[in-house]
Design an enzyme around this catalytic site. Sequence first.
Site, PDB file in Angstrom:
ATOM      1  N   SER A 107       0.790  -1.246  -0.072  1.00  0.00           N
ATOM      2  CA  SER A 107      -0.057   0.117   0.090  1.00  0.00           C
ATOM      3  C   SER A 107       0.620   1.173   0.077  1.00  0.00           C
ATOM      4  O   SER A 107       0.247   2.432  -0.023  1.00  0.00           O
ATOM      5  CB  SER A 107      -1.099  -0.005   1.032  1.00  0.00           C
ATOM      6  OG  SER A 107      -0.114  -0.362   2.328  1.00  0.00           O
ATOM      7  N   HIS A 128      -2.440  -2.933  -6.038  1.00  0.00           N
ATOM      8  CA  HIS A 128      -2.937  -2.505  -4.681  1.00  0.00           C
ATOM      9  C   HIS A 128      -4.283  -2.632  -4.564  1.00  0.00           C
ATOM     10  O   HIS A 128      -5.227  -1.731  -5.236  1.00  0.00           O
ATOM     11  CB  HIS A 128      -2.707  -1.113  -4.439  1.00  0.00           C
ATOM     12  CG  HIS A 128      -2.788  -0.591  -2.849  1.00  0.00           C
ATOM     13  ND1 HIS A 128      -3.237   0.827  -2.748  1.00  0.00           N
ATOM     14  CD2 HIS A 128      -2.847  -1.243  -1.773  1.00  0.00           C
ATOM     15  CE1 HIS A 128      -3.589   0.741  -1.303  1.00  0.00           C
ATOM     16  NE2 HIS A 128      -3.355  -0.232  -1.095  1.00  0.00           N
ATOM     17  N   GLU A 140      -5.531  -0.373  -7.640  1.00  0.00           N
ATOM     18  CA  GLU A 140      -4.412   0.568  -8.063  1.00  0.00           C
ATOM     19  C   GLU A 140      -3.293   0.071  -8.731  1.00  0.00           C
ATOM     20  O   GLU A 140      -2.836  -1.146  -8.058  1.00  0.00           O
ATOM     21  CB  GLU A 140      -3.781   1.385  -6.885  1.00  0.00           C
ATOM     22  CG  GLU A 140      -4.667   2.669  -6.639  1.00  0.00           C
ATOM     23  CD  GLU A 140      -3.857   3.393  -5.602  1.00  0.00           C
ATOM     24  OE1 GLU A 140      -3.526   4.700  -5.736  1.00  0.00           O
ATOM     25  OE2 GLU A 140      -3.551   2.810  -4.367  1.00  0.00           O
ATOM     26  N   ASN A 178      -3.549   5.784  -0.753  1.00  0.00           N
ATOM     27  CA  ASN A 178      -3.177   6.279   0.507  1.00  0.00           C
ATOM     28  C   ASN A 178      -2.436   7.796   0.725  1.00  0.00           C
ATOM     29  O   ASN A 178      -2.393   8.200   1.758  1.00  0.00           O
ATOM     30  CB  ASN A 178      -2.218   5.215   1.206  1.00  0.00           C
ATOM     31  CG  ASN A 178      -3.055   4.057   1.551  1.00  0.00           C
ATOM     32  OD1 ASN A 178      -4.006   4.174   1.668  1.00  0.00           O
ATOM     33  ND2 ASN A 178      -2.462   2.811   0.995  1.00  0.00           N
TER      34      ASN A 178
HETATM   35  N1  CAA Z   1     -15.326 -10.359   2.583  1.00  0.00           N
HETATM   36  C1  CAA Z   1     -16.231 -10.339   1.688  1.00  0.00           C
HETATM   37  N2  CAA Z   1     -17.452  -9.744   1.616  1.00  0.00           N
HETATM   38  C2  CAA Z   1     -17.650  -8.738   2.743  1.00  0.00           C
HETATM   39  C3  CAA Z   1     -17.002  -8.612   3.584  1.00  0.00           C
HETATM   40  C4  CAA Z   1     -15.415  -9.292   3.475  1.00  0.00           C
HETATM   41  N3  CAA Z   1     -14.521  -9.085   4.586  1.00  0.00           N
HETATM   42  N4  CAA Z   1     -17.252  -7.659   4.353  1.00  0.00           N
HETATM   43  C5  CAA Z   1     -18.588  -7.211   3.843  1.00  0.00           C
HETATM   44  N5  CAA Z   1     -18.754  -8.001   2.917  1.00  0.00           N
HETATM   45  C6  CAA Z   1     -20.086  -8.100   2.108  1.00  0.00           C
HETATM   46  C7  CAA Z   1     -21.230  -8.479   2.719  1.00  0.00           C
HETATM   47  O1  CAA Z   1     -21.203  -9.900   2.524  1.00  0.00           O
HETATM   48  C8  CAA Z   1     -22.280  -7.946   1.852  1.00  0.00           C
HETATM   49  O2  CAA Z   1     -22.689  -8.437   0.628  1.00  0.00           O
HETATM   50  P1  CAA Z   1     -23.918  -8.454   0.053  1.00  0.00           P
HETATM   51  O3  CAA Z   1     -24.225  -7.060  -0.399  1.00  0.00           O
HETATM   52  O4  CAA Z   1     -24.069  -9.505  -1.108  1.00  0.00           O
HETATM   53  O5  CAA Z   1     -24.930  -8.795   1.071  1.00  0.00           O
HETATM   54  C9  CAA Z   1     -21.617  -6.481   1.419  1.00  0.00           C
HETATM   55  O6  CAA Z   1     -20.351  -6.737   1.561  1.00  0.00           O
HETATM   56  C10 CAA Z   1     -21.877  -5.413   2.430  1.00  0.00           C
HETATM   57  O7  CAA Z   1     -21.783  -5.998   3.756  1.00  0.00           O
HETATM   58  P2  CAA Z   1     -22.552  -5.417   5.197  1.00  0.00           P
HETATM   59  O8  CAA Z   1     -23.847  -5.496   4.628  1.00  0.00           O
HETATM   60  O9  CAA Z   1     -22.215  -6.531   6.260  1.00  0.00           O
HETATM   61  O10 CAA Z   1     -21.836  -4.154   5.692  1.00  0.00           O
HETATM   62  P3  CAA Z   1     -21.674  -2.806   5.205  1.00  0.00           P
HETATM   63  O11 CAA Z   1     -22.809  -2.635   4.083  1.00  0.00           O
HETATM   64  O12 CAA Z   1     -21.795  -1.858   6.339  1.00  0.00           O
HETATM   65  O13 CAA Z   1     -20.473  -2.664   4.359  1.00  0.00           O
HETATM   66  C11 CAA Z   1     -18.126  -2.527   4.092  1.00  0.00           C
HETATM   67  C12 CAA Z   1     -19.407  -2.997   4.907  1.00  0.00           C
HETATM   68  C13 CAA Z   1     -18.133  -3.045   2.840  1.00  0.00           C
HETATM   69  C14 CAA Z   1     -16.965  -2.916   4.625  1.00  0.00           C
HETATM   70  C15 CAA Z   1     -18.418  -1.134   4.010  1.00  0.00           C
HETATM   71  O14 CAA Z   1     -18.452  -0.653   5.319  1.00  0.00           O
HETATM   72  C16 CAA Z   1     -17.068  -0.256   3.376  1.00  0.00           C
HETATM   73  O15 CAA Z   1     -17.247  -0.340   2.018  1.00  0.00           O
HETATM   74  N6  CAA Z   1     -16.522   0.257   4.157  1.00  0.00           N
HETATM   75  C17 CAA Z   1     -15.182   1.090   3.775  1.00  0.00           C
HETATM   76  C18 CAA Z   1     -14.186   0.378   3.229  1.00  0.00           C
HETATM   77  C19 CAA Z   1     -13.030   0.876   2.606  1.00  0.00           C
HETATM   78  O16 CAA Z   1     -12.998   2.076   2.464  1.00  0.00           O
HETATM   79  N7  CAA Z   1     -12.064   0.301   2.162  1.00  0.00           N
HETATM   80  C20 CAA Z   1     -10.872   0.977   1.549  1.00  0.00           C
HETATM   81  C21 CAA Z   1      -9.778   0.769   2.825  1.00  0.00           C
HETATM   82  S1  CAA Z   1      -8.120   1.492   2.525  1.00  0.00           S
HETATM   83  C22 CAA Z   1      -7.564  -0.020   1.737  1.00  0.00           C
HETATM   84  O17 CAA Z   1      -7.938  -0.924   1.831  1.00  0.00           O
HETATM   85  C23 CAA Z   1      -6.223   0.306   1.142  1.00  0.00           C
HETATM   86  C24 CAA Z   1      -5.136   0.337   1.849  1.00  0.00           C
HETATM   87  O18 CAA Z   1      -4.047   0.132   1.976  1.00  0.00           O
HETATM   88  C25 CAA Z   1      -5.149   0.738   3.538  1.00  0.00           C
END
Ligand code: CAA
Length: 271
Positions: A107, A128, A140, A178
């Site tokens: 990342s 990424h 990315e 990031n």
């Molecule tokens: N693996 C697989 N599927 C998952 C999952 C996981 N870990 N977590 C959630 N899901 C799926 C659920 O099964 C659900 O699927 P359906 O639509 O088919 O039912 C869907 O995602 C939505 O999940 P939830 O209803 O349980 O919960 P939610 O609507 O609150 O979504 C979330 C959860 C997708 C995590 C959402 O909160 C989100 O998008 N959060 C922000 C995530 C983000 O910003 N990620 C980037 C982080 S930065 C990064 O990764 C880069 C780095 O270098 C740090």
Amino acid sequence: MGIGIAQVSAQNAKTNVLVLDADERQLEKGLKFIASNLEKAVVKGKLSATERDETLGRIKTTTDIADFAQTDFVIEAVSENPSLKRELFLNLDKITKPSAILSSNTSSISITKIAAATTRAEKVIGMHFMNPVPVMQLVEIIPGLATSQETLKVTLDLAKKMGKITTESADVPGFIANRVLMPYINEAVYVLQEGIATKEDIDTTMKLGTNVPMGPLTLADFIGLDTCLAIMKVLHSQLGDTKYRPSPLLVKYVDAGWLGKKSGRGFYEYP
Ligand code: CAA
């Protein structure tokens, strides 16, 4: 993230996948997680039982890196530790066939530097992914200094087959995501540290005020506070600007072992 990448590779790109981890239990846990994700999709009618079984059938696991001898494309997703990544790439370079592409899910660490640990810098590239990998659309793509156009093309094609949308970034600290996201999270921690607002109000303000699924402190817990700190340190040390100085509160939480969701406690508690 490695398990998420394995899932989208097997499920969407329909490729055979070999997952490596030093710990057998992590592999078992990962496979169970994929099986449970696929099962949920079957129950919701998004996937057939046959597709579920075929996807699981494409995934094999190993604790021996030597099993990568015939692999065409490697995606590394170990922790954000430059020397660990370089050592792994050094070994992969020796073990894999010369035509294999070696990519890193780093990342923030320089792809050019990782590539320099190998004798095939033209076949090393950054991929990424975002967490959770099966849900997030973006990957990315980061070519290093010596990455060839052919390697870039194969990588873009693979990401597309995985069902991802790609963006391309120059090989700079933090890339695009990031470089923007971590100072935002770090600033939210400063707002908390300075007593400007409660953690709940910081998160609610940003969640409802900018229409994102999670506020910055919840997101930091989700990503891992150690990962956030490691990325801030890379931005701070390599870009040299004090605006990237990690919040002392973030440092303190990581020192305490409050790493977020994965450790049961970060800005919030996870029973
Ligand atoms: N693996 C697989 N599927 C998952 C999952 C996981 N870990 N977590 C959630 N899901 C799926 C659920 O099964 C659900 O699927 P359906 O639509 O088919 O039912 C869907 O995602 C939505 O999940 P939830 O209803 O349980 O919960 P939610 O609507 O609150 O979504 C979330 C959860 C997708 C995590 C959402 O909160 C989100 O998008 N959060 C922000 C995530 C983000 O910003 N990620 C980037 C982080 S930065 C990064 O990764 C880069 C780095 O270098 C740090």
